[in-house]
Design an enzyme around this catalytic site. Structure first.
Site, mmCIF file in Angstrom:
data_model
loop_
_atom_site.group_PDB
_atom_site.id
_atom_site.type_symbol
_atom_site.label_atom_id
_atom_site.label_comp_id
_atom_site.label_asym_id
_atom_site.label_seq_id
_atom_site.Cartn_x
_atom_site.Cartn_y
_atom_site.Cartn_z
ATOM 1 C CG HIS A 17 -1.925 -1.030 1.359
ATOM 2 N ND1 HIS A 17 -2.027 -1.868 2.440
ATOM 3 C CD2 HIS A 17 -2.917 -1.387 0.519
ATOM 4 C CE1 HIS A 17 -3.049 -2.701 2.266
ATOM 5 N NE2 HIS A 17 -3.607 -2.436 1.099
ATOM 6 C CE LYS A 41 -12.420 -6.819 3.171
ATOM 7 N NZ LYS A 41 -11.453 -6.861 2.137
ATOM 8 N NE ARG A 91 -2.837 -7.442 -4.452
ATOM 9 C CZ ARG A 91 -3.665 -7.644 -3.441
ATOM 10 N NH1 ARG A 91 -3.216 -7.569 -2.207
ATOM 11 N NH2 ARG A 91 -4.928 -7.928 -3.638
ATOM 12 C CB SER A 128 -4.272 -6.705 4.555
ATOM 13 O OG SER A 128 -3.909 -5.428 4.108
HETATM 14 O O1 PNS Z 1 -8.651 -2.638 -1.020
HETATM 15 P P1 PNS Z 1 -9.996 -3.099 -0.540
HETATM 16 O O2 PNS Z 1 -10.019 -3.254 0.934
HETATM 17 O O3 PNS Z 1 -10.443 -4.326 -1.277
HETATM 18 O O4 PNS Z 1 -11.009 -1.894 -0.926
HETATM 19 C C1 PNS Z 1 -12.305 -2.096 -1.363
HETATM 20 C C2 PNS Z 1 -13.059 -0.750 -1.520
HETATM 21 C C3 PNS Z 1 -13.062 0.032 -0.229
HETATM 22 C C4 PNS Z 1 -12.372 0.084 -2.577
HETATM 23 C C5 PNS Z 1 -14.491 -1.106 -1.994
HETATM 24 O O5 PNS Z 1 -15.018 -2.093 -1.169
HETATM 25 C C6 PNS Z 1 -15.431 0.096 -1.966
HETATM 26 O O6 PNS Z 1 -15.310 0.990 -2.775
HETATM 27 N N1 PNS Z 1 -16.366 0.110 -1.012
HETATM 28 C C7 PNS Z 1 -17.308 1.175 -0.801
HETATM 29 C C8 PNS Z 1 -18.723 0.842 -1.272
HETATM 30 C C9 PNS Z 1 -18.883 1.071 -2.756
HETATM 31 O O7 PNS Z 1 -18.699 2.148 -3.284
HETATM 32 N N2 PNS Z 1 -19.222 -0.015 -3.466
HETATM 33 C C10 PNS Z 1 -19.390 -0.028 -4.904
HETATM 34 C C11 PNS Z 1 -18.088 -0.398 -5.571
HETATM 35 S S1 PNS Z 1 -18.305 -0.633 -7.285
#
Ligand code: PNS
Length: 159
Positions: A17, A41, A91, A128
């Site tokens: 990150h 989660k 990644r 993570s």
């Molecule tokens: O790196 P991560 O933890 O997988 O991040 C995921 C994240 C936070 C980017 C995604 O879950 C998100 O954007 N969540 C907010 C809800 C949202 O906007 N959902 C629609 C996504 S298309």
């Protein structure tokens, strides 16, 4: 000023990150690191702990702001900050399909918002989830996560 939002669970932040944030700073003047607080989660670290570890890892870089993102859509959060770019790291090839879907869904939800991908570098293998698994089983995660994270993982897992 060119700004981007870098959102995620950061449970915990890894050197992968950090590398994405550093690469993002080549293209953007300001990055808002937004910690998602309502992750389905169940997280290992509290939001405050996650924010503390991010702030420590970026060492008061004035170009980086750490914030929490409690509910709703990421695109709405970005708009509320006046930002139209979502920064994501890629990644492996495995990330690509999900990331492409998410980027396009976000674009559909908010036409003025776009996603910029940064390729992961030396830390392409780090997540993570894997870091937590390794640390919980007594593995050495030195160099893969920032020092404070390494210490906090040891505390959490009593090692
Ligand atoms: O790196 P991560 O933890 O997988 O991040 C995921 C994240 C936070 C980017 C995604 O879950 C998100 O954007 N969540 C907010 C809800 C949202 O906007 N959902 C629609 C996504 S298309």
């Amino acid at each position: 000023m060119a700004s981007a939002v870098y959102a995620g669970s950061f449970d915990p932040i890894t050197n992968g990150h950090v590398a994405i944030i550093q690469a993002g700073l080549v293209a953007f003047d300001r990055i808002v690191v937004a910690v998602l607080t309502n992750a389905s989660k169940s997280p290992l670290f509290t939001v405050d702990e996650r924010i503390e570890m991010i702030a420590d890892a970026i060492a008061d870089d004035p170009r980086v702001e750490v914030d929490r993102f409690d509910r709703g859509l990421l695109v709405d959060y970005a708009r509320s900050k006046g930002i139209s770019v979502i920064l994501r790291g890629l990644r492996a090839v495995g990330d690509f399909e999900y990331e492409l879907q998410m980027a396009n869904m976000n674009r559909r939800l908010a036409l003025g918002i776009t996603t910029v991908f940064v390729p992961a570098n030396d830390y392409f293998f780090v997540s993570s989830t894997l870091v937590k698994e390794a640390a919980s089983l007594g593995g050495d995660v030195k160099g893969v996560v920032p020092e404070l994270v390494e210490r906090k993982l040891r505390e959490k897992y009593g090692r």
